[in-house]
Write a protein that holds these residues in place. Sequence first.
Motif, PDB file in Angstrom:
ATOM      1  N   SER A  86       1.075  -0.858   0.215  1.00 15.74           N
ATOM      2  CA  SER A  86       0.214   0.004   0.345  1.00 15.74           C
ATOM      3  C   SER A  86       1.177   0.893  -0.051  1.00 15.74           C
ATOM      4  O   SER A  86       0.727   1.897  -1.003  1.00 15.74           O
ATOM      5  CB  SER A  86      -0.942  -0.416   1.126  1.00 15.74           C
ATOM      6  OG  SER A  86      -1.209   0.586   1.570  1.00 15.74           O
ATOM      7  N   LEU A  87       2.069   1.473   1.220  1.00 15.89           N
ATOM      8  CA  LEU A  87       3.047   2.279   0.708  1.00 15.89           C
ATOM      9  C   LEU A  87       4.440   2.457  -0.075  1.00 15.89           C
ATOM     10  O   LEU A  87       3.869   3.894  -0.776  1.00 15.89           O
ATOM     11  CB  LEU A  87       3.538   2.258   2.508  1.00 15.89           C
ATOM     12  CG  LEU A  87       4.544   3.673   2.217  1.00 15.89           C
ATOM     13  CD1 LEU A  87       4.765   5.193   2.778  1.00 15.89           C
ATOM     14  CD2 LEU A  87       5.670   2.913   3.760  1.00 15.89           C
ATOM     15  N   GLY A  88       4.126   1.240  -0.627  1.00 13.04           N
ATOM     16  CA  GLY A  88       4.677   1.279  -1.960  1.00 13.04           C
ATOM     17  C   GLY A  88       4.220   1.695  -2.846  1.00 13.04           C
ATOM     18  O   GLY A  88       4.774   2.668  -4.089  1.00 13.04           O
ATOM     19  N   THR A  89       2.901   1.211  -3.052  1.00 13.00           N
ATOM     20  CA  THR A  89       1.825   2.167  -4.269  1.00 13.00           C
ATOM     21  C   THR A  89       2.133   3.243  -4.477  1.00 13.00           C
ATOM     22  O   THR A  89       2.338   3.935  -5.350  1.00 13.00           O
ATOM     23  CB  THR A  89       1.109   1.099  -4.292  1.00 13.00           C
ATOM     24  OG1 THR A  89       1.400  -0.494  -4.111  1.00 13.00           O
ATOM     25  CG2 THR A  89       0.062   1.114  -5.903  1.00 13.00           C
ATOM     26  N   LYS A  90       2.251   4.042  -3.666  1.00  7.67           N
ATOM     27  CA  LYS A  90       1.070   4.984  -2.833  1.00  7.67           C
ATOM     28  C   LYS A  90       2.644   6.198  -3.899  1.00  7.67           C
ATOM     29  O   LYS A  90       2.075   7.322  -4.181  1.00  7.67           O
ATOM     30  CB  LYS A  90       0.801   5.196  -1.671  1.00  7.67           C
ATOM     31  CG  LYS A  90      -0.263   6.211  -1.365  1.00  7.67           C
ATOM     32  CD  LYS A  90      -0.723   6.257   0.218  1.00  7.67           C
ATOM     33  CE  LYS A  90      -2.374   5.729   0.250  1.00  7.67           C
ATOM     34  NZ  LYS A  90      -3.270   7.172   0.598  1.00  7.67           N
ATOM     35  N   LEU A  91       3.950   5.632  -3.391  1.00  9.48           N
ATOM     36  CA  LEU A  91       4.904   6.636  -3.176  1.00  9.48           C
ATOM     37  C   LEU A  91       5.773   6.509  -4.817  1.00  9.48           C
ATOM     38  O   LEU A  91       6.080   7.061  -5.256  1.00  9.48           O
ATOM     39  CB  LEU A  91       5.859   5.666  -2.456  1.00  9.48           C
ATOM     40  CG  LEU A  91       5.961   6.358  -1.274  1.00  9.48           C
ATOM     41  CD1 LEU A  91       7.150   5.488  -0.209  1.00  9.48           C
ATOM     42  CD2 LEU A  91       5.799   7.235  -0.067  1.00  9.48           C
ATOM     43  N   THR A 255      -7.888  -0.102   4.448  1.00  9.73           N
ATOM     44  CA  THR A 255      -8.389   0.397   3.806  1.00  9.73           C
ATOM     45  C   THR A 255      -6.988   2.224   3.861  1.00  9.73           C
ATOM     46  O   THR A 255      -7.947   2.810   2.822  1.00  9.73           O
ATOM     47  CB  THR A 255      -8.818   1.062   5.197  1.00  9.73           C
ATOM     48  OG1 THR A 255      -8.217   2.045   5.360  1.00  9.73           O
ATOM     49  CG2 THR A 255     -10.440   0.328   5.510  1.00  9.73           C
ATOM     50  N   GLY A 256      -5.647   2.067   3.561  1.00  7.67           N
ATOM     51  CA  GLY A 256      -4.735   2.902   3.756  1.00  7.67           C
ATOM     52  C   GLY A 256      -5.661   3.956   4.221  1.00  7.67           C
ATOM     53  O   GLY A 256      -4.430   5.036   4.130  1.00  7.67           O
ATOM     54  N   ASN A 257      -6.423   3.746   4.779  1.00  3.67           N
ATOM     55  CA  ASN A 257      -6.345   5.444   6.305  1.00  3.67           C
ATOM     56  C   ASN A 257      -4.975   5.100   6.954  1.00  3.67           C
ATOM     57  O   ASN A 257      -4.561   4.144   7.824  1.00  3.67           O
ATOM     58  CB  ASN A 257      -7.587   4.538   7.570  1.00  3.67           C
ATOM     59  CG  ASN A 257      -8.331   5.352   7.181  1.00  3.67           C
ATOM     60  OD1 ASN A 257      -8.130   6.827   6.664  1.00  3.67           O
ATOM     61  ND2 ASN A 257      -9.627   5.362   7.446  1.00  3.67           N
ATOM     62  N   GLY A 258      -4.357   6.299   7.491  1.00  2.00           N
ATOM     63  CA  GLY A 258      -3.077   6.338   7.906  1.00  2.00           C
ATOM     64  C   GLY A 258      -2.340   6.526   7.537  1.00  2.00           C
ATOM     65  O   GLY A 258      -1.000   6.351   7.846  1.00  2.00           O
ATOM     66  N   ILE A 259      -2.163   5.558   6.209  1.00  2.00           N
ATOM     67  CA  ILE A 259      -0.532   5.814   5.372  1.00  2.00           C
ATOM     68  C   ILE A 259      -0.218   6.624   4.696  1.00  2.00           C
ATOM     69  O   ILE A 259       0.941   7.416   5.066  1.00  2.00           O
ATOM     70  CB  ILE A 259      -1.011   4.378   3.663  1.00  2.00           C
ATOM     71  CG1 ILE A 259      -1.515   3.615   4.607  1.00  2.00           C
ATOM     72  CG2 ILE A 259       0.376   4.545   3.319  1.00  2.00           C
ATOM     73  CD1 ILE A 259      -0.497   2.401   4.874  1.00  2.00           C
ATOM     74  N   ASP A 260      -1.227   7.770   4.800  1.00  2.00           N
ATOM     75  CA  ASP A 260      -0.373   9.345   4.330  1.00  2.00           C
ATOM     76  C   ASP A 260       0.403  10.437   5.406  1.00  2.00           C
ATOM     77  O   ASP A 260       1.191  10.425   5.498  1.00  2.00           O
ATOM     78  CB  ASP A 260      -2.048  10.302   4.304  1.00  2.00           C
ATOM     79  CG  ASP A 260      -1.704  10.109   2.491  1.00  2.00           C
ATOM     80  OD1 ASP A 260      -0.983   9.576   1.512  1.00  2.00           O
ATOM     81  OD2 ASP A 260      -2.903  10.132   2.185  1.00  2.00           O
ATOM     82  N   ASP A 261      -0.085   9.996   6.964  1.00  2.00           N
ATOM     83  CA  ASP A 261      -0.278  10.442   7.931  1.00  2.00           C
ATOM     84  C   ASP A 261       1.458   9.638   7.944  1.00  2.00           C
ATOM     85  O   ASP A 261       2.557  10.285   8.527  1.00  2.00           O
ATOM     86  CB  ASP A 261      -0.820   9.764   8.572  1.00  2.00           C
ATOM     87  CG  ASP A 261      -1.854  10.676   8.944  1.00  2.00           C
ATOM     88  OD1 ASP A 261      -1.878  11.700   8.824  1.00  2.00           O
ATOM     89  OD2 ASP A 261      -2.914   9.949   9.517  1.00  2.00           O
TER      90      ASP A 261
END
Lengths: 342, 342
Positions: A86-91, A255-261
């Motif tokens: 999730s984090l890797g894809t976002k980045l 859900t991806g909640n908190g990944i941006d944080d």
Amino acid sequence: MENKYQENRNHPKRRRTLSVEQYVEGVLNGDRATIARAITLVESNSPKYFHKSQEVLRLLMPYTGNSIRLGITGVPGAGKSTLIESLGTKLCDRGHHVAVLAVDPSSSVSKGSILGDKTRMEKLSKNQQAFVRPSPSGGTLGGVSRKSRETMLICEAAGYDVIIVETVGVGQSEITVRSMVDFFLVLMLTGAGDELQGMKKGVMEIADALFINKADGPNKQTAENAKAEYNRLLHFLQPATQGWETKAYTISALTGNGIDDMWNIINKYKEKTLKSGVFQKRRQNQLSEWMDSLIEEQLKRDFYENPYIKEILTDTKKKVTEGTLPPAQAAEKLLSEYNKNK
Amino acid sequence: MENKYQENRNHPKRRRTLSVEQYVEGVLNGDRATIARAITLVESNSPKYFHKSQEVLRLLMPYTGNSIRLGITGVPGAGKSTLIESLGTKLCDRGHHVAVLAVDPSSSVSKGSILGDKTRMEKLSKNQQAFVRPSPSGGTLGGVSRKSRETMLICEAAGYDVIIVETVGVGQSEITVRSMVDFFLVLMLTGAGDELQGMKKGVMEIADALFINKADGPNKQTAENAKAEYNRLLHFLQPATQGWETKAYTISALTGNGIDDMWNIINKYKEKTLKSGVFQKRRQNQLSEWMDSLIEEQLKRDFYENPYIKEILTDTKKKVTEGTLPPAQAAEKLLSEYNKNK
């Protein structure tokens, strides 16, 4: 026909050997096939590749270091793979290049307990801006750790600017990963009843952040309670990084909640420690300590694998543990025999 | 006249040299003067006494081990001396023989930060059933630790059945003391406000008991609150000793309140761990690990003090921390030079 022809060869898939220069050029160009081969080179246990791999590394060194190195640990089932995916894809979506490595001393025995199954990060593995590498096999944690550190350097030279090093909590592996990354986070789960049980000794004290995963659905409140409890505890421990307060957070990798944080926290950390110089100092110390530990491991190996020492060690140790031979006398005798027989 | 005569001699107090047999006999007879000289012998940094001291120890080994070995740590001002004086005197009154040693790597620099001032345990020092020995001087923690371990063995052979090893929380000294004792306790203080601040990293995890001192007068309630808080925390940590639950207690070394309980806890611990075999197993491991650490320290010393290595190490390390030389290549180069130049 072609098949038959191949079968007659000893190495049907033998590829042209690359020169040091070809390795370096390929890695610096970000060529995935060459990166993979360079990693295979540093992962080799064969002494004949050692000098070549070290020469490749030496030439790549000036191009390393331009990344944030993240360490992630957590018990099996904590959701490390889902989080990294999730984090890797976002980045990657934001233009970063993400390399995912693993330090898992158990994988050589149990055949890939983490990252072995590539399908666990299927989406990220297929992303052209991501590079997912399973844990190297090959024995001791010291060996695995050298290979992972060198793989990290290769990935940095190839342009990956976010390096994620994953580990499961086996033996000393967290300490090892802590010693090679800038930011170390622990992924946790809430459970029924006693939230904090099962926390591995000392892990809280080397973490820069605790993330309580699966804070979603009916589990959300439990996760929030656990967060408060951890923060209470963390308040009483010395922080892992000077000038940075280790705190607990909740997250949902699903859900991806908190990944941006999470990413914001990591950036805030980097900014703060770069400004104070703690970031740079730690990296220098890590290099220096890495060299020292390689030397000390080799000195010990030379001693304990000396045929004469092997022959007399068991008997000497027996006398020591039985209490008939003082340890200092035993050590002195073994060392003097070693110096005579090497 | 006698004074003048003495001044003319180089060593006015030169005593007859004792033979190995005389040392052993004197120690086994519990002769205080010989015990003190035997300790001075093992504390000597001079290589010429090494073999003699080891021979004395070897002959004493069969008479060692009949004791409970207690480690005590705590910040300066926690009341360690008052506690040891109070506990030690009580135990002597009950017929025990108590030896008090110290592991304090700082004492060689700062001249005796613990036990240096004998008046701190004036009463116990004068007790014929007690033997109080300040921390040996002489450099590294490794050196201090060897001397303290060997002093402990001499005291046991001399009939002391309670060995108390005191340390202040300097560097790794708690870990070192933990590795030489059966039972390790941490003495703490309550303070205004944040009770648990200042707890040294990892200390709670190696303790078999925490004692909150100065639980007397107006401080009693604060101490009780701190005890509850510590117990809450301890519940979440793995215990230092298998099968034993580390808990917090209150005590007043000044009034003597809780000292009997402390001794009961220690006895309960001994009984329980002897029954489970954990006690014996730990002692065997301690001997074995002691020998290993002596060997490994010496291997490192031989390397780092090699004149050629000394000459090239600084420059090599500089290249490594600057990121121009890969650590594994640096280590390999240093080791190969070492093997050529030793």
